[in-house]
Design a protein around this motif. Structure first.
Motif, PDB file in Angstrom:
ATOM      1  N   ARG A 213      15.419 -28.427  28.478  1.00 20.08           N
ATOM      2  CA  ARG A 213      14.754 -29.315  27.533  1.00 20.08           C
ATOM      3  C   ARG A 213      15.236 -30.741  27.829  1.00 20.08           C
ATOM      4  O   ARG A 213      16.398 -30.948  28.155  1.00 20.08           O
ATOM      5  CB  ARG A 213      15.121 -28.944  26.101  1.00 20.08           C
ATOM      6  N   THR A 241      16.726 -29.273  20.318  1.00 17.78           N
ATOM      7  CA  THR A 241      17.864 -28.441  20.693  1.00 17.78           C
ATOM      8  C   THR A 241      18.712 -28.132  19.475  1.00 17.78           C
ATOM      9  O   THR A 241      18.683 -28.858  18.477  1.00 17.78           O
ATOM     10  CB  THR A 241      18.729 -29.162  21.747  1.00 17.78           C
ATOM     11  N   THR A 258      27.231 -28.268  17.375  1.00 14.57           N
ATOM     12  CA  THR A 258      26.043 -27.470  17.102  1.00 14.57           C
ATOM     13  C   THR A 258      25.663 -27.506  15.629  1.00 14.57           C
ATOM     14  O   THR A 258      26.453 -27.905  14.766  1.00 14.57           O
ATOM     15  CB  THR A 258      26.273 -26.010  17.514  1.00 14.57           C
ATOM     16  N   LEU A 300      25.757 -18.152  29.481  1.00  8.95           N
ATOM     17  CA  LEU A 300      25.345 -17.799  28.118  1.00  8.95           C
ATOM     18  C   LEU A 300      25.816 -16.393  27.768  1.00  8.95           C
ATOM     19  O   LEU A 300      26.294 -16.140  26.655  1.00  8.95           O
ATOM     20  CB  LEU A 300      23.823 -17.876  27.996  1.00  8.95           C
ATOM     21  N   SER A 306      25.136 -20.645  22.947  1.00  9.69           N
ATOM     22  CA  SER A 306      23.721 -20.743  22.595  1.00  9.69           C
ATOM     23  C   SER A 306      23.062 -21.933  23.285  1.00  9.69           C
ATOM     24  O   SER A 306      21.838 -21.964  23.429  1.00  9.69           O
ATOM     25  CB  SER A 306      23.557 -20.903  21.074  1.00  9.69           C
ATOM     26  N   GLU A 307      23.865 -22.914  23.681  1.00  7.23           N
ATOM     27  CA  GLU A 307      23.344 -24.090  24.377  1.00  7.23           C
ATOM     28  C   GLU A 307      24.318 -24.512  25.473  1.00  7.23           C
ATOM     29  O   GLU A 307      25.533 -24.338  25.328  1.00  7.23           O
ATOM     30  CB  GLU A 307      23.169 -25.287  23.429  1.00  7.23           C
ATOM     31  N   MET A 320      19.165 -29.959  28.297  1.00  7.27           N
ATOM     32  CA  MET A 320      19.872 -28.887  27.590  1.00  7.27           C
ATOM     33  C   MET A 320      19.175 -27.554  27.883  1.00  7.27           C
ATOM     34  O   MET A 320      17.943 -27.455  27.831  1.00  7.27           O
ATOM     35  CB  MET A 320      19.853 -29.146  26.085  1.00  7.27           C
ATOM     36  N   ASP A 322      18.685 -24.101  26.312  1.00 10.43           N
ATOM     37  CA  ASP A 322      18.811 -23.468  25.005  1.00 10.43           C
ATOM     38  C   ASP A 322      18.553 -21.976  25.153  1.00 10.43           C
ATOM     39  O   ASP A 322      17.614 -21.558  25.841  1.00 10.43           O
ATOM     40  CB  ASP A 322      17.807 -24.083  24.029  1.00 10.43           C
ATOM     41  N   ASP A 325      15.098 -20.344  24.984  1.00  8.30           N
ATOM     42  CA  ASP A 325      14.143 -20.531  26.078  1.00  8.30           C
ATOM     43  C   ASP A 325      14.289 -19.474  27.171  1.00  8.30           C
ATOM     44  O   ASP A 325      13.402 -19.322  28.013  1.00  8.30           O
ATOM     45  CB  ASP A 325      14.306 -21.922  26.697  1.00  8.30           C
TER      46      ASP A 325
END
Length: 336
Positions: A213, A241, A258, A300, A306-307, A320, A322, A325
């Motif tokens: 992203r 994000t 986050t 991940l 998570s990011e 980023m 994510d 996605d």
């Protein structure tokens, strides 16, 4: 009185035992063939590697289906290959074969009529002919420039008739040739990704820069602001994000905060007017845009992130990755 062991088994147990016997039979044959390959295999691999034209793979019936699979595997691993149907070949498609080509002809018996009919024309074309068969004295073996004979095998079919073990062995030999050629050509990740742009495999081989992203979807703020200021300033509708990337005065990424971090502060009734640097994750794990998506997926998965922020060569945030996605690319337990 002796009791028949089979009679004591339930119907499901019998079916499972039949299935296991099929796998054992085919596995035993594959192991035996692996010990047989030698000089002729290397000659075949060398001929395919040196082929200035195309690799043509042909076979009839089940061998034809195997031939199609071998051709597809060769193509996807760096060797241009096409399937030629023997029945179509004798009605004009032999015109596809040139003296620059190498032909892989498959027949367990080596006596398949449709295959035998095209052997003389193939030799007359000047193409190199490689036969894959179970019988060394067969017509296919005799007429081939190079023969890969895996020897007689026991079909896993209870009647001993349906091509099962023989087709499995032929496919495995084709796989062996494909992978050896893949290695000989130094066919790597870049090549594989170029040939597999679709599906989950293709997505994993894409670059992070293609899937990250960026732009207005990113939330970036100075690390010297308060928690409240950062989340108020970076609040925006639509797709965004799930984390804010925090930077130093020079614009380099120094932390990550986050939405979950913010929620915890609210649940614990902590002041939101403190510097966000007090709660941010300092020096977070980062990616470069040229890395593979599969690298991001591994991070991940292994670190339960998570990011993951993406930075440029100067360490400035540019994107980023994510987890939402790439959810369909994650291992099932984690995606669940």
């Amino acid at each position: 009185m002796e009791i028949d062991a089979a009679a004591t088994l339930s119907n499901d147990q019998l079916r499972l035992e039949r299935a296991r016997q099929v796998l054992r039979t085919e596995a035993k044959a594959l192991l035996a063939v692996s010990e047989k390959i030698g000089g002729s295999f290397l000659k075949a691999a060398d001929a395919l590697l040196a082929c200035p034209g195309n690799v043509i793979v042909t076979g009839m019936g089940k061998s034809g289906h195997v031939a199609q699979k071998i051709a597809a595997t060769l193509c996807s691993t760096g060797t241009v290959a096409f399937f030629l149907h023997p029945a179509e070949a004798i009605h004009g498609d032999l015109g596809r074969v040139t003296q620059n080509d190498t032909v892989l002809a498959l027949s367990d018996s080596g006596e398949t009529d449709e295959v035998k009919q095209i052997l003389t024309p193939l030799r007359e074309s000047g193409a190199v002919l490689i036969g894959i068969t179970g019988r060394s004295g067969s017509t296919l073996a005799r007429m081939s420039d190079i023969t890969l004979c895996y020897g007689p095998v026991s079909e896993a079919c209870s009647l001993g008739l349906a091509p099962t073990t023989s087709s499995t062995v032929m496919m495995a030999v084709g796989d062996a040739l494909s992978i050896v050629l893949m290695s000989d050509r130094a066919f790597g990740d870049e090549d594989f990704g170029r040939f597999h742009p679709g599906g989950s495999l293709g997505r994993q081989l894409r670059s992070v820069g293609e899937m990250m992203r960026d732009g207005e979807q990113l939330r970036v703020a100075p690390a010297d602001r308060t928690i409240r200021e950062v989340f108020v300033e970076t609040c925006r509708p639509g797709r965004r994000t799930g984390a804010v990337m925090l930077t130093d005065p020079g614009g380099k990424l120094v932390g990550l905060c986050t939405d979950s971090d913010l929620v915890r502060q609210i649940e614990q009734r902590n002041s939101l007017d403190r510097p966000i640097s007090e709660i941010m994750t300092k020096q977070p794990t980062m990616l470069r845009r040229e890395q593979r998506v599969r690298d991001a997926i591994a991070i991940l998965k292994d670190r339960h992130f998570s990011e993951i922020p993406v930075v440029d060569d100067e360490g400035r945030p540019i994107g980023m990755i994510d987890i939402t996605d790439v959810m369909d690319l994650l291992p099932t337990p984690m995606a669940a």
